[in-house]
Design an enzyme around this catalytic site. Structure first.
Site, mmCIF file in Angstrom:
data_model
loop_
_atom_site.group_PDB
_atom_site.id
_atom_site.type_symbol
_atom_site.label_atom_id
_atom_site.label_comp_id
_atom_site.label_asym_id
_atom_site.label_seq_id
_atom_site.Cartn_x
_atom_site.Cartn_y
_atom_site.Cartn_z
ATOM 1 N N TYR A 108 25.688 7.011 12.276
ATOM 2 C CA TYR A 108 25.230 7.007 13.667
ATOM 3 C C TYR A 108 26.141 7.882 14.529
ATOM 4 O O TYR A 108 27.128 8.443 14.053
ATOM 5 C CB TYR A 108 25.159 5.571 14.188
ATOM 6 N N HIS A 109 25.795 7.988 15.803
ATOM 7 C CA HIS A 109 26.538 8.851 16.717
ATOM 8 C C HIS A 109 27.986 8.385 16.860
ATOM 9 O O HIS A 109 28.291 7.201 16.811
ATOM 10 C CB HIS A 109 25.854 8.887 18.090
ATOM 11 N N GLY A 110 28.853 9.348 17.049
ATOM 12 C CA GLY A 110 30.261 9.049 17.260
ATOM 13 C C GLY A 110 31.034 8.677 16.021
ATOM 14 O O GLY A 110 32.223 8.353 16.114
ATOM 15 N N VAL A 111 30.420 8.727 14.858
ATOM 16 C CA VAL A 111 31.121 8.391 13.614
ATOM 17 C C VAL A 111 32.080 9.521 13.246
ATOM 18 O O VAL A 111 31.752 10.698 13.383
ATOM 19 C CB VAL A 111 30.115 8.161 12.468
ATOM 20 N N GLY A 143 30.231 5.000 16.520
ATOM 21 C CA GLY A 143 31.613 4.997 16.959
ATOM 22 C C GLY A 143 32.623 4.582 15.913
ATOM 23 O O GLY A 143 33.823 4.548 16.199
#
Length: 233
Positions: free
Chosen positions: A104-107, A132
């Site tokens: 997912y985003h921010g990984v 995240g």
């Protein structure tokens, strides 16, 4: 040098299977930055393998500019990787990702060493890493593991394990078999046991046990208004 059509079709099929918002394959091809980033990586990684390092980095930079997702061309990515939303995701040079992985985003799959060798994570098959989350160093994440949102993973993770917190701790029962069901954001249910809450509850129970022992030794009555636990009732 060209991307394999069957591989791109597999990527699209994987996204369709894991995202109910993907209404059609055309929507995925035109509107999904995760698809664009992975497709671009196919070209940049091939260039990297041919030791066209500058060209590979230029392609990688183009993909980052277009999608907000940074994948080093040296990273090894398996089949049907799905980077959902994707903005701010970073995959380092020596990262290795298995099949059917969801990020997912921010990984961040990052390195914490200046060594030239293996310094980024290895993810097994069917791993889900929530928004995240940070997976740092040459750690190994077992098949079917789930990393919760904003978790920070610094050690190896056993297959089928769900990890949450900073630093990440397991909230799965011991010896659990990998769960074949896909869980969005790496969270299998709303009642995942928080390890911090669990530790506080255990501490509270131990304090009550010790207080009861003190009462016995001192001959105090727990119903006495002056008893330390009386106010909490």
């Amino acid at each position: 040098m060209s991307a394999d059509k069957d591989t791109l079709k597999e990527i699209i099929d994987g996204i369709m299977a894991r995202d109910p918002a993907a209404r059609s394959r055309l929507v995925v091809v035109l509107c999904y930055p995760g698809f664009h980033a992975v497709a671009m990586h196919r070209f940049s990684h091939e260039a990297w393998e041919r030791r066209w390092f500058l060209f590979a980095r230029m392609l990688s930079q183009m993909g980052r500019f277009m999608t907000g997702i940074e994948i080093h061309p040296g990273a090894t990515i398996g089949r049907r990787l799905f980077i959902d939303h994707g903005m701010g995701a970073v995959i380092g040079e020596t990262s290795e990702i298995g099949d059917d992985v969801t990020l997912y985003h921010g990984v961040t799959l990052g390195g914490i060493s200046l060594d030239e060798g293996k310094r980024h994570p290895t993810l097994g098959n069917c791993v889900v890493v929530g928004a995240g989350a940070q997976v740092l160093g040459p750690v190994k994440i077992g098949d079917g593991a789930r990393i919760g949102a904003n978790a920070v993973v610094l050690k190896d993770v056993e297959p089928g394990t769900t990890m949450v917190g900073i630093p990440a701790r397991s909230v799965s029962p011991p010896n659990i078999a990998p769960d074949p069901e896909f869980h969005a954001y790496g969270t299998p249910s709303t009642d995942v046991d928080d390890p911090v809450v669990r530790a506080l509850e255990q501490l509270q129970a131990e304090l009550k046990r010790l207080q009861a022992r003190i009462d016995v030794l001192e001959g105090r009555d727990s119903d006495d208004p002056a008893h330390p636990n009386r106010a909490a009732r």
